[in-house]
Motif scaffolding. Structure first.
Motif, PDB file in Angstrom:
ATOM      1  N   ASN A 289      -0.613  -1.891   6.845  1.00  6.55           N
ATOM      2  CA  ASN A 289      -0.731  -2.756   8.018  1.00  6.55           C
ATOM      3  C   ASN A 289      -1.697  -3.912   7.737  1.00  6.55           C
ATOM      4  N   THR A 290      -1.272  -4.799   6.876  1.00 12.08           N
ATOM      5  CA  THR A 290      -2.111  -5.923   6.472  1.00 12.08           C
ATOM      6  C   THR A 290      -2.170  -6.987   7.559  1.00 12.08           C
ATOM      7  N   GLN A 291      -3.110  -7.907   7.380  1.00 12.64           N
ATOM      8  CA  GLN A 291      -3.274  -9.016   8.311  1.00 12.64           C
ATOM      9  C   GLN A 291      -3.340 -10.312   7.516  1.00 12.64           C
ATOM     10  N   GLU A 292      -2.387 -11.199   7.777  1.00 15.39           N
ATOM     11  CA  GLU A 292      -2.346 -12.505   7.130  1.00 15.39           C
ATOM     12  C   GLU A 292      -3.163 -13.493   7.961  1.00 15.39           C
ATOM     13  N   VAL A 293      -4.113 -14.143   7.327  1.00 15.62           N
ATOM     14  CA  VAL A 293      -4.988 -15.086   8.031  1.00 15.62           C
ATOM     15  C   VAL A 293      -4.210 -16.350   8.373  1.00 15.62           C
ATOM     16  N   ILE A 294      -4.252 -16.731   9.662  1.00 14.29           N
ATOM     17  CA  ILE A 294      -3.580 -17.930  10.147  1.00 14.29           C
ATOM     18  C   ILE A 294      -4.588 -19.031  10.455  1.00 14.29           C
ATOM     19  N   ASN A 295      -5.680 -18.670  11.135  1.00 14.87           N
ATOM     20  CA  ASN A 295      -6.674 -19.653  11.552  1.00 14.87           C
ATOM     21  C   ASN A 295      -8.034 -18.968  11.643  1.00 14.87           C
ATOM     22  N   VAL A 296      -9.091 -19.695  11.278  1.00 22.46           N
ATOM     23  CA  VAL A 296     -10.444 -19.150  11.337  1.00 22.46           C
ATOM     24  C   VAL A 296     -11.315 -20.089  12.155  1.00 22.46           C
ATOM     25  N   LEU A 297     -11.924 -19.552  13.204  1.00 23.79           N
ATOM     26  CA  LEU A 297     -12.848 -20.307  14.050  1.00 23.79           C
ATOM     27  C   LEU A 297     -14.234 -19.690  13.940  1.00 23.79           C
ATOM     28  N   ILE A 298     -15.245 -20.484  14.239  1.00 19.75           N
ATOM     29  CA  ILE A 298     -16.620 -20.003  14.212  1.00 19.75           C
ATOM     30  C   ILE A 298     -17.288 -20.387  15.522  1.00 19.75           C
ATOM     31  N   ASP A 299     -18.200 -19.538  15.988  1.00 20.25           N
ATOM     32  CA  ASP A 299     -18.839 -19.824  17.277  1.00 20.25           C
ATOM     33  C   ASP A 299     -19.913 -20.902  17.138  1.00 20.25           C
ATOM     34  N   CYS A 300     -20.471 -21.305  18.290  1.00 17.06           N
ATOM     35  CA  CYS A 300     -21.436 -22.407  18.328  1.00 17.06           C
ATOM     36  C   CYS A 300     -22.723 -22.119  17.558  1.00 17.06           C
TER      37      CYS A 300
ATOM     38  N   ILE B  41     -14.083 -11.087  14.886  1.00 18.47           N
ATOM     39  CA  ILE B  41     -13.117 -10.640  15.885  1.00 18.47           C
ATOM     40  C   ILE B  41     -11.736 -11.055  15.389  1.00 18.47           C
ATOM     41  N   ILE B  42     -10.832 -10.087  15.349  1.00 18.76           N
ATOM     42  CA  ILE B  42      -9.479 -10.337  14.858  1.00 18.76           C
ATOM     43  C   ILE B  42      -8.522 -10.401  16.050  1.00 18.76           C
ATOM     44  N   VAL B  43      -7.739 -11.488  16.116  1.00 19.63           N
ATOM     45  CA  VAL B  43      -6.809 -11.726  17.225  1.00 19.63           C
ATOM     46  C   VAL B  43      -5.401 -11.935  16.671  1.00 19.63           C
ATOM     47  N   ASP B  44      -4.427 -11.347  17.333  1.00 18.85           N
ATOM     48  CA  ASP B  44      -3.032 -11.555  16.954  1.00 18.85           C
ATOM     49  C   ASP B  44      -2.623 -12.982  17.311  1.00 18.85           C
ATOM     50  N   GLN B  45      -2.174 -13.728  16.356  1.00 16.71           N
ATOM     51  CA  GLN B  45      -1.807 -15.131  16.550  1.00 16.71           C
ATOM     52  C   GLN B  45      -0.714 -15.289  17.592  1.00 16.71           C
TER      53      GLN B  45
ATOM     54  N   LYS C 227      -1.528 -12.901  11.458  1.00 16.26           N
ATOM     55  CA  LYS C 227      -0.191 -12.346  11.635  1.00 16.26           C
ATOM     56  C   LYS C 227      -0.340 -10.885  11.246  1.00 16.26           C
ATOM     57  N   ALA C 228      -0.244 -10.020  12.254  1.00 10.99           N
ATOM     58  CA  ALA C 228      -0.430  -8.590  12.026  1.00 10.99           C
ATOM     59  C   ALA C 228       0.863  -7.969  11.517  1.00 10.99           C
ATOM     60  N   ASN C 229       0.757  -7.250  10.429  1.00 10.83           N
ATOM     61  CA  ASN C 229       1.916  -6.561   9.858  1.00 10.83           C
ATOM     62  C   ASN C 229       1.798  -5.072  10.147  1.00 10.83           C
ATOM     63  N   GLY C 230       1.783  -4.754  11.441  1.00 10.46           N
ATOM     64  CA  GLY C 230       1.644  -3.370  11.875  1.00 10.46           C
ATOM     65  C   GLY C 230       0.413  -3.205  12.739  1.00 10.46           C
TER      66      GLY C 230
ATOM     67  N   ASN D 159      -6.152 -15.032   1.718  1.00  8.97           N
ATOM     68  CA  ASN D 159      -5.413 -15.199   2.971  1.00  8.97           C
ATOM     69  C   ASN D 159      -5.059 -13.857   3.604  1.00  8.97           C
ATOM     70  N   GLN D 160      -5.826 -12.833   3.272  1.00  4.51           N
ATOM     71  CA  GLN D 160      -5.703 -11.491   3.834  1.00  4.51           C
ATOM     72  C   GLN D 160      -7.076 -11.075   4.333  1.00  4.51           C
ATOM     73  N   THR D 161      -7.133 -10.219   5.366  1.00  2.00           N
ATOM     74  CA  THR D 161      -8.441  -9.800   5.868  1.00  2.00           C
ATOM     75  C   THR D 161      -9.051  -8.698   5.004  1.00  2.00           C
ATOM     76  N   TRP D 162     -10.329  -8.895   4.712  1.00  2.00           N
ATOM     77  CA  TRP D 162     -11.177  -7.936   4.002  1.00  2.00           C
ATOM     78  C   TRP D 162     -12.425  -7.766   4.845  1.00  2.00           C
ATOM     79  N   PHE D 163     -12.994  -6.572   4.849  1.00  3.82           N
ATOM     80  CA  PHE D 163     -14.150  -6.294   5.681  1.00  3.82           C
ATOM     81  C   PHE D 163     -15.171  -5.444   4.945  1.00  3.82           C
ATOM     82  N   TRP D 164     -16.347  -5.314   5.563  1.00  5.59           N
ATOM     83  CA  TRP D 164     -17.383  -4.421   5.070  1.00  5.59           C
ATOM     84  C   TRP D 164     -17.419  -3.206   5.991  1.00  5.59           C
ATOM     85  N   SER D 165     -17.219  -2.029   5.421  1.00  4.61           N
ATOM     86  CA  SER D 165     -17.296  -0.795   6.192  1.00  4.61           C
ATOM     87  C   SER D 165     -18.751  -0.341   6.227  1.00  4.61           C
TER      88      SER D 165
END
Length: 111
Positions: free
Chosen positions: A64-75, A16-20, A85-88, A43-49
């Motif tokens: 419209n790149t996304q710079e990674v600021i913080n990464v959390l993981i669920d329980c 899940i991607i959230v705007d900082q 940081k969304a660039n667009g 430090n940029q988002t990459w995904f599997w399509s």
């Protein structure tokens, strides 16, 4: 070191991607172990399509790149929450977020 657990069958984990700045949910996508490592290293988002069955760098064609600021993981260690940081706009429809439509039932009730 805490690391995500990727699905045994697909090798993927939801992200899940959230705007900082605004805390708005921008999008949901998937990563595998290699893509997670690439995201952390660049430090940029990459995904599997899943539709194209290929790696994609967010913003590669749109800018419209996304710079990674913080990464959390669920329980359960199987879902990632990444603040960026969304660039667009995040959505390929040019909306700020992929979550811009309300659900409507057969009676026309909007939720």
């Amino acid at each position: 070191m805490i690391q995500p657990q990727f699905d045994a069958q697909t090798g993927l984990a939801p992200v899940i991607i959230v705007d900082q700045q605004t805390k708005q949910v921008l999008m949901m996508a998937y990563m595998n172990q290699m893509i997670f490592a690439k995201t952390m290293a660049t430090n940029q988002t990459w995904f599997w399509s899943r539709s194209r069955q290929s790696l994609w760098h967010k913003g590669e064609t749109s800018g419209n790149t996304q710079e990674v600021i913080n990464v959390l993981i669920d329980c359960d260690l199987d879902t990632l929450l990444i603040y960026v940081k969304a660039n667009g706009p995040a959505c390929h429809t040019n909306h700020e977020s992929c979550f811009f439509r309300n659900v409507e039932d057969a009676n026309g009730t909007i939720y």
